[in-house]
Design an enzyme around this catalytic site. Structure first.
Site, short mmCIF file in Angstrom:
data_model
loop_
_atom_site.label_atom_id
_atom_site.label_comp_id
_atom_site.label_asym_id
_atom_site.label_seq_id
_atom_site.Cartn_x
_atom_site.Cartn_y
_atom_site.Cartn_z
N ASN A 1 16.06 37.37 35.89
CA ASN A 1 16.32 36.22 35.03
C ASN A 1 17.83 36.04 34.93
O ASN A 1 18.51 36.76 34.21
CB ASN A 1 15.71 36.48 33.64
N LYS B 1 19.39 33.67 33.59
CA LYS B 1 19.78 32.93 32.38
C LYS B 1 20.73 31.78 32.77
O LYS B 1 20.45 31.06 33.71
CB LYS B 1 20.38 33.86 31.33
N HIS C 1 10.60 33.09 26.09
CA HIS C 1 11.71 34.05 26.00
C HIS C 1 12.30 33.99 24.58
O HIS C 1 12.42 32.91 24.01
CB HIS C 1 12.77 33.72 27.05
N GLU D 1 9.26 42.40 25.71
CA GLU D 1 10.72 42.37 25.58
C GLU D 1 11.13 42.51 24.12
O GLU D 1 11.22 41.51 23.40
CB GLU D 1 11.26 41.03 26.10
N GLY E 1 19.84 41.93 26.36
CA GLY E 1 21.27 41.61 26.48
C GLY E 1 22.17 42.54 25.69
O GLY E 1 23.35 42.27 25.53
N GLY F 1 17.74 41.00 33.39
CA GLY F 1 18.63 39.90 33.08
C GLY F 1 20.01 40.12 33.67
O GLY F 1 20.24 39.93 34.87
P1 PGA Z 1 18.85 41.81 29.91
O1 PGA Z 1 17.91 40.53 29.75
O2 PGA Z 1 18.35 42.57 31.10
O3 PGA Z 1 20.22 41.24 30.09
O4 PGA Z 1 18.70 42.60 28.65
C1 PGA Z 1 16.54 40.62 29.90
C2 PGA Z 1 15.92 39.30 29.57
O5 PGA Z 1 16.48 38.54 28.80
O6 PGA Z 1 14.87 38.95 30.07
#
Ligand code: PGA
Length: 242
Positions: free
Chosen positions: A9, A11, A98, A162, A168, A226
């Site tokens: 992802n 983003k 999400h 999640e 994040g 992410g």
């Molecule tokens: P991250 O994001 O790996 O940056 O924690 C995961 C996500 O938002 O699906």
């Protein structure tokens, strides 16, 4: 055996040159027994729409879709992307629910369930993000019930567990909690009984990186990555480990 899912992802990150680098790294580090699903920003979908040139385990995902079904009947949604349009780019998967969409765009359970339903009817596999079972239990049950009861063009969905505190932040959920939350989802599925033609993969997302991905993949059907998926060095390390 079912292939584990590695979902990327991006983003709001990535640009046209990164698409090329990403594909190069992925094709060098591609491994059997995995399905790779990249979800770039909408404006970069076209860079991946001819996906067959990589191989048959590589899929294109969108990060979002409109919650109205048909482009012809519903045009008054400025800024939204219809599922019909996504299909033109060979999108086969789509993220919905999400926690960033909930937080920044006030997406509700009802909207997410509508999107899931439209995706299933259009032949696109929804990747539905859920939070911890104690926060989202009823919503998770609604997702599973509505999938099992519906007659659709798609026979499987992916549920991505999640936890909000792990997204994040660089702070991954602990393995016990991942196992526990996935077990709770599985118990509910077992209780309802699942038509053998329908399948639910349950994956984990939130601060996945090269040092934790190996252990996480042992206890679930895949990972949603992410930040690490937008850094070529870290992505290469992660792809090497799995
Ligand atoms: P991250 O994001 O790996 O940056 O924690 C995961 C996500 O938002 O699906």
């Amino acid at each position: 055996m079912n292939n584990k899912k590695i979902i990327f992802n991006w983003k709001m990150q990535g640009d046209l040159s990164f698409c090329k680098q990403f594909l190069e790294v992925l094709s060098i580090n591609f491994k059997k027994n995995y399905n790779y699903i990249v979800c770039p920003p909408m404006t970069m979908l076209h860079k991946f729409s001819d996906i067959n040139y990589v191989n048959e385990s590589f899929f294109l995902g969108a990060q979002n879709c409109a919650n109205v079904a048909e482009l012809q009947n519903e045009i008054n949604y400025t800024g939204e992307i219809s599922i019909t349009n996504l299909k033109q780019f060979n999108v086969s998967h789509c993220l919905v629910g999400h926690s960033e969409r909930r937080r920044h765009f006030n997406e509700s359970d009802d909207i997410i369930l509508q999107k899931m339903d439209h995706l299933l009817h259009s032949g696109i596999i929804p990747i539905i993000c859920v939070r911890k079972f104690f926060e989202d239990g009823d919503y998770i049950k609604d997702i599973i019930r509505s999938f099992i009861c519906s007659v659709n063009n798609v026979d499987n969905i992916i549920i991505a567990y999640e936890p909000v505190g792990a997204i994040g932040t660089g702070v991954v959920d602990n393995l016990y909690s991942i196992e526990e939350n996935i077990a709770q989802i599985k118990n509910f599925i077992a209780m309802l009984g699942l038509n053998f033609q329908k399948k639910i993969d349950i994956i984990y997302g939130g601060s996945v990186n090269a040092s934790n991905v190996g252990e996480i993949l042992k206890i679930c059907d895949g990972v949603l990555v992410g930040k690490v998926s937008t850094d070529i060095q870290k992505l290469t390390e992660l792809l090497n480990i799995i």
